[in-house]
Design an enzyme around this catalytic site. Sequence first.
Site, mmCIF file in Angstrom:
data_model
loop_
_atom_site.group_PDB
_atom_site.id
_atom_site.type_symbol
_atom_site.label_atom_id
_atom_site.label_comp_id
_atom_site.label_asym_id
_atom_site.label_seq_id
_atom_site.Cartn_x
_atom_site.Cartn_y
_atom_site.Cartn_z
ATOM 1 C CG ASN A 9 -29.513 -11.086 34.591
ATOM 2 O OD1 ASN A 9 -29.689 -11.211 33.381
ATOM 3 N ND2 ASN A 9 -30.340 -11.596 35.490
ATOM 4 C CD1 TRP A 10 -26.372 -6.578 30.802
ATOM 5 C CD2 TRP A 10 -26.344 -6.680 28.569
ATOM 6 N NE1 TRP A 10 -25.159 -6.092 30.388
ATOM 7 C CE2 TRP A 10 -25.114 -6.155 29.007
ATOM 8 C CE3 TRP A 10 -26.539 -6.840 27.194
ATOM 9 C CZ2 TRP A 10 -24.089 -5.780 28.134
ATOM 10 C CZ3 TRP A 10 -25.524 -6.476 26.316
ATOM 11 C CH2 TRP A 10 -24.312 -5.943 26.787
ATOM 12 C CE LYS A 11 -32.890 -9.077 36.222
ATOM 13 N NZ LYS A 11 -33.779 -8.853 37.359
ATOM 14 C CG HIS A 93 -32.640 -14.722 37.793
ATOM 15 N ND1 HIS A 93 -33.877 -14.159 37.985
ATOM 16 C CD2 HIS A 93 -31.723 -13.752 38.060
ATOM 17 C CE1 HIS A 93 -33.709 -12.888 38.362
ATOM 18 N NE2 HIS A 93 -32.426 -12.624 38.416
ATOM 19 C CD GLU A 95 -36.182 -11.510 36.798
ATOM 20 O OE1 GLU A 95 -35.549 -11.649 35.732
ATOM 21 O OE2 GLU A 95 -36.038 -10.518 37.547
ATOM 22 C CD GLU A 162 -29.831 -12.364 41.883
ATOM 23 O OE1 GLU A 162 -29.194 -11.366 41.583
ATOM 24 O OE2 GLU A 162 -30.690 -12.877 41.144
ATOM 25 N N GLY A 168 -35.132 -5.853 41.635
ATOM 26 C CA GLY A 168 -35.880 -4.906 40.810
ATOM 27 C C GLY A 168 -36.835 -4.030 41.613
ATOM 28 C CB SER A 200 -32.161 -3.095 44.563
ATOM 29 O OG SER A 200 -33.449 -3.440 44.092
ATOM 30 N N GLY A 221 -28.733 -6.361 38.083
ATOM 31 C CA GLY A 221 -29.725 -6.323 37.013
ATOM 32 C C GLY A 221 -29.793 -4.939 36.396
ATOM 33 N N GLY A 222 -30.811 -4.172 36.810
ATOM 34 C CA GLY A 222 -31.096 -2.856 36.220
ATOM 35 C C GLY A 222 -29.874 -1.959 36.051
HETATM 36 P P1 PGA Z 1 -31.792 -5.904 40.016
HETATM 37 O O1 PGA Z 1 -31.758 -7.424 39.519
HETATM 38 O O2 PGA Z 1 -30.353 -5.487 40.237
HETATM 39 O O3 PGA Z 1 -32.447 -5.145 38.934
HETATM 40 O O4 PGA Z 1 -32.545 -5.890 41.311
HETATM 41 C C1 PGA Z 1 -30.863 -8.322 40.063
HETATM 42 C C2 PGA Z 1 -31.030 -9.684 39.425
HETATM 43 O O5 PGA Z 1 -32.161 -10.082 39.141
HETATM 44 O O6 PGA Z 1 -30.046 -10.396 39.185
#
Ligand code: PGA
Length: 239
Positions: A9-11, A93, A95, A162, A168, A200, A221-222
């Site tokens: 997930n590049w966000k 998600h 977020e 998640e 994050g 993470s 994510g990251g």
């Molecule tokens: P993260 O994000 O790996 O940066 O913790 C995961 C996600 O939000 O899907």
Amino acid sequence: MPKKIVAGNWKMNTNIAEGIALALGLKELLKKSEVEYIICPPFISLEAISKMLADSCIKIAAQNMYFEEKGSFTGEVSVTMLPGLVQYVIIGHSERRQLFGESDEMINKKVKACLEHDLIPILCVGETLETREKGEAQEFVSEQLQKDLEGLDKAKVVLAYEPIWAIGTGQTASPEQAEEMCSFIRAQGLTGNSILYGGSVNAENASNLAAMPNIDGFLVGGASLKAKEFGKICAAMQN
Ligand code: PGA
């Protein structure tokens, strides 16, 4: 056996040129295997990247969508605009839920719209630290699942556990914590579904998480923004 999946997930990262460069790096790195690789670029890059990856083993997901087919919804991307560009869509998600006020009712409509348009939803669920510390994490996740999937055919839905406290933050759930919740999710009538862990995940912790019997993959994510690191996470899921 549920399909193994690693999704990046590049966000809200990468402009079009950066997105193309990252996708190209992944195309060179990832070879066809039993694991389904998915990348989730921002909307603006979907067309270019989907053309570029058409002859590759990498599938594409949108990070969100709106459930209505068309109309006066300024700034939204409709479910009918995505088929042909993506095979999957991330829905709910944390977020989206926390920063953009998405309710379970809205998420239920989005999952429904995905299924009606042959898109596979990757439905995200997970608790806050406060809820976990109160010992109410399972109850919370079970309620999310119930509301988000109410009245729908669950068979085609991919789940992502998640925990919000792990996203994050660099504070990954331990393999045992992640396994406990993923097996709990499976027990909610989701036997054949792929259940991913997210929060993470990186090249160092992926192998121990991947070894857990009810973790079928990752939503990253990251660490998905660097081709090499994402490649290592994919390799950990393969082994
Ligand atoms: P993260 O994000 O790996 O940066 O913790 C995961 C996600 O939000 O899907």
